[in-house]
Design an enzyme around this catalytic site. Structure first.
Site, PDB file in Angstrom:
ATOM      1  N   CYS A 100       0.845  -1.189   0.000  1.00  0.00           N
ATOM      2  CA  CYS A 100       0.000   0.000   0.000  1.00  0.00           C
ATOM      3  C   CYS A 100       0.882   1.241   0.000  1.00  0.00           C
ATOM      4  O   CYS A 100       1.924   1.290   0.652  1.00  0.00           O
ATOM      5  CB  CYS A 100      -0.970  -0.002   1.184  1.00  0.00           C
ATOM      6  SG  CYS A 100      -0.351   0.757   2.676  1.00  0.00           S
ATOM      7  N   GLU A 101       0.463   2.215  -0.782  1.00  0.00           N
ATOM      8  CA  GLU A 101       1.300   3.394  -0.945  1.00  0.00           C
ATOM      9  C   GLU A 101       1.224   4.329   0.255  1.00  0.00           C
ATOM     10  O   GLU A 101       1.983   5.287   0.337  1.00  0.00           O
ATOM     11  CB  GLU A 101       0.927   4.141  -2.230  1.00  0.00           C
ATOM     12  CG  GLU A 101      -0.455   4.743  -2.242  1.00  0.00           C
ATOM     13  CD  GLU A 101      -0.782   5.370  -3.599  1.00  0.00           C
ATOM     14  OE1 GLU A 101      -0.255   4.896  -4.623  1.00  0.00           O
ATOM     15  OE2 GLU A 101      -1.566   6.330  -3.614  1.00  0.00           O
ATOM     16  N   HIS A 102       0.311   4.056   1.184  1.00  0.00           N
ATOM     17  CA  HIS A 102       0.200   4.932   2.357  1.00  0.00           C
ATOM     18  C   HIS A 102       1.127   4.505   3.481  1.00  0.00           C
ATOM     19  O   HIS A 102       1.602   5.338   4.235  1.00  0.00           O
ATOM     20  CB  HIS A 102      -1.247   4.950   2.863  1.00  0.00           C
ATOM     21  CG  HIS A 102      -2.218   5.397   1.818  1.00  0.00           C
ATOM     22  ND1 HIS A 102      -3.363   4.689   1.497  1.00  0.00           N
ATOM     23  CD2 HIS A 102      -2.191   6.467   0.992  1.00  0.00           C
ATOM     24  CE1 HIS A 102      -3.996   5.314   0.525  1.00  0.00           C
ATOM     25  NE2 HIS A 102      -3.316   6.387   0.194  1.00  0.00           N
ATOM     26  N   HIS A 103       1.357   3.200   3.625  1.00  0.00           N
ATOM     27  CA  HIS A 103       2.173   2.711   4.745  1.00  0.00           C
ATOM     28  C   HIS A 103       3.337   1.838   4.302  1.00  0.00           C
ATOM     29  O   HIS A 103       4.142   1.431   5.127  1.00  0.00           O
ATOM     30  CB  HIS A 103       1.292   1.911   5.718  1.00  0.00           C
ATOM     31  CG  HIS A 103       0.107   2.678   6.216  1.00  0.00           C
ATOM     32  ND1 HIS A 103      -1.138   2.585   5.629  1.00  0.00           N
ATOM     33  CD2 HIS A 103      -0.004   3.580   7.224  1.00  0.00           C
ATOM     34  CE1 HIS A 103      -1.980   3.386   6.260  1.00  0.00           C
ATOM     35  NE2 HIS A 103      -1.326   4.005   7.219  1.00  0.00           N
ATOM     36  N   GLN A 141      -5.537  -0.346  -3.765  1.00  0.00           N
ATOM     37  CA  GLN A 141      -6.266  -1.425  -4.441  1.00  0.00           C
ATOM     38  C   GLN A 141      -7.137  -0.868  -5.567  1.00  0.00           C
ATOM     39  O   GLN A 141      -7.304  -1.485  -6.619  1.00  0.00           O
ATOM     40  CB  GLN A 141      -7.113  -2.189  -3.416  1.00  0.00           C
ATOM     41  CG  GLN A 141      -7.758  -3.434  -4.005  1.00  0.00           C
ATOM     42  CD  GLN A 141      -8.453  -4.283  -2.967  1.00  0.00           C
ATOM     43  OE1 GLN A 141      -8.039  -4.318  -1.800  1.00  0.00           O
ATOM     44  NE2 GLN A 141      -9.516  -4.951  -3.354  1.00  0.00           N
ATOM     45  N   HIS A 169      -5.341  -6.193   3.709  1.00  0.00           N
ATOM     46  CA  HIS A 169      -4.338  -5.130   3.859  1.00  0.00           C
ATOM     47  C   HIS A 169      -3.688  -5.224   5.230  1.00  0.00           C
ATOM     48  O   HIS A 169      -4.349  -5.086   6.254  1.00  0.00           O
ATOM     49  CB  HIS A 169      -5.006  -3.755   3.684  1.00  0.00           C
ATOM     50  CG  HIS A 169      -5.451  -3.500   2.271  1.00  0.00           C
ATOM     51  ND1 HIS A 169      -4.852  -2.577   1.454  1.00  0.00           N
ATOM     52  CD2 HIS A 169      -6.422  -4.093   1.536  1.00  0.00           C
ATOM     53  CE1 HIS A 169      -5.444  -2.590   0.259  1.00  0.00           C
ATOM     54  NE2 HIS A 169      -6.412  -3.500   0.292  1.00  0.00           N
ATOM     55  N   CYS A 171      -1.820  -3.178   6.577  1.00  0.00           N
ATOM     56  CA  CYS A 171      -1.834  -1.918   7.325  1.00  0.00           C
ATOM     57  C   CYS A 171      -3.079  -1.831   8.206  1.00  0.00           C
ATOM     58  O   CYS A 171      -3.108  -1.115   9.200  1.00  0.00           O
ATOM     59  CB  CYS A 171      -1.716  -0.704   6.400  1.00  0.00           C
ATOM     60  SG  CYS A 171      -3.014  -0.546   5.185  1.00  0.00           S
TER      61      CYS A 171
HETATM   62 ZN   LIG Z   1      -1.970   1.210   4.112  1.00  0.00          ZN
END
Ligand SMILES: [Zn+2]
Length: 212
Positions: A100-103, A141, A169, A171
Site C-alpha cells: 500500500c502506498e500509504h504505509h 487497491q 491489507h 496496514c
Molecule cells: Zn496502508
C-alpha cells in the site's frame, strides 16, 4: 496501436525515465534502511542487522520490479485463431502481493479477470503478468484495479472487461484498527460488463463455480 494506448505507453515510459533520473544509489538506499532501523529503536551496527540494509535493497528490486516493466512487455503477442469462440474468458485466482502506498506494508490477495475477446485473445499467462507489473509498485487497491482494466481494454479491445480484486491489507491488520481477516473487494467493469448487469452476474457466478 491507437492514440490512447500510445499515450499510456508514453506516460509509463516517462514515469520510468523520471524515476530513473532521480534514482538514488544503492549505498544511499542502504543508508536509508540503517536510518529506519535506528528510528525503530534498534542498533543497525549489531551483528544480526549488519547485512540487513543490503538484503532490503535487493528485496526492493524484486518487490518493486513493476516500475521497470511496462505494459508493452505483454503487448507483443496476441492470438487470432479463436474459431467461433465469442464468450467470456475468465482467469481467476491470480495471486498477487503488493504494497500500500500509504504505509508501504503488504496487501495480498487475488485478482479475477474476465473479458469478451473480439477476434484476438492474449496468452493467459500474460493476464497474470499484467497483474504482477502493476502489483509490484506502491499501490492502492482501487488504482491497481483501474490500471489492470485500462490496459486490458486498450490492448485487446474486447467487448468488455471485468476485474474483481479481493485483498487483505496488512496496514489494517497489523496497525491502526488492527482488524484481521477483513478483506477489501474492488470491482470495475467496461463494455458489455458495464452495460449488462446479467453479464456481471455470470462473471460473479463463474468465480464461485466449479473448482478442481
Ligand atoms: Zn496502508
Amino acid at each position: 496501436m491507437d492514440a490512447v494506448l500510445k499515450s499510456l505507453m508514453r506516460s509509463a515510459q516517462s514515469e520510468m525515465e523520471a524515476s530513473a533520473a532521480r534514482r538514488p544509489s544503492r549505498e544511499e538506499a542502504e543508508a536509508a534502511v540503517r536510518t529506519l532501523i535506528a528510528w525503530a529503536g534498534d542498533d543497525p551496527a549489531r551483528e544480526g542487522l549488519l547485512d540487513t540494509p543490503k538484503r532490503v535493497a535487493r528485496a526492493y528490486e524484486e518487490l518493486y520490479s513493476g516500475y521497470r516493466a511496462g505494459p508493452e512487455a505483454i503487448l507483443d503477442r496476441t492470438f487470432g485463431e479463436i474459431g467461433n469462440f465469442d464468450d467470456m474468458v475468465v482467469v481467476r485466482d491470480i495471486e498477487f502481493h503488493s504494497h500500500c502506498e500509504h504505509h508501504m506494508v503488504p496487501f495480498v490477495g487475488k485478482a479475477h479477470i474476465a473479458y469478451f475477446p473480439v477476434e484476438r485473445v492474449v496468452g493467459l499467462s500474460k493476464i497474470a503478468r499484467i497483474v504482477d507489473i502493476y502489483a509490484r509498485r506502491l499501490q492502492t487497491q482501487e488504482h491497481l484495479t483501474s490500471q489492470i482494466i485500462t490496459v486490458i481494454d486498450e490492448i485487446l479491445k474486447p467487448r468488455g472487461v471485468a476485474v474483481l480484486i479481493e485483498a487483505e491489507h496488512m496496514c489494517m491488520a497489523m496497525r491502526g484498527v488492527r482488524k484481521q481477516g477483513a478483506s477489501t473487494v474492488t470491482t470495475q467493469f467496461t463494455g458489455v460488463f458495464r452495460d449488462d448487469p446479467q453479464e456481471q452476474v455470470r462473471f460473479m457466478s463463474l468465480l464461485r463455480g466449479v473448482r478442481s
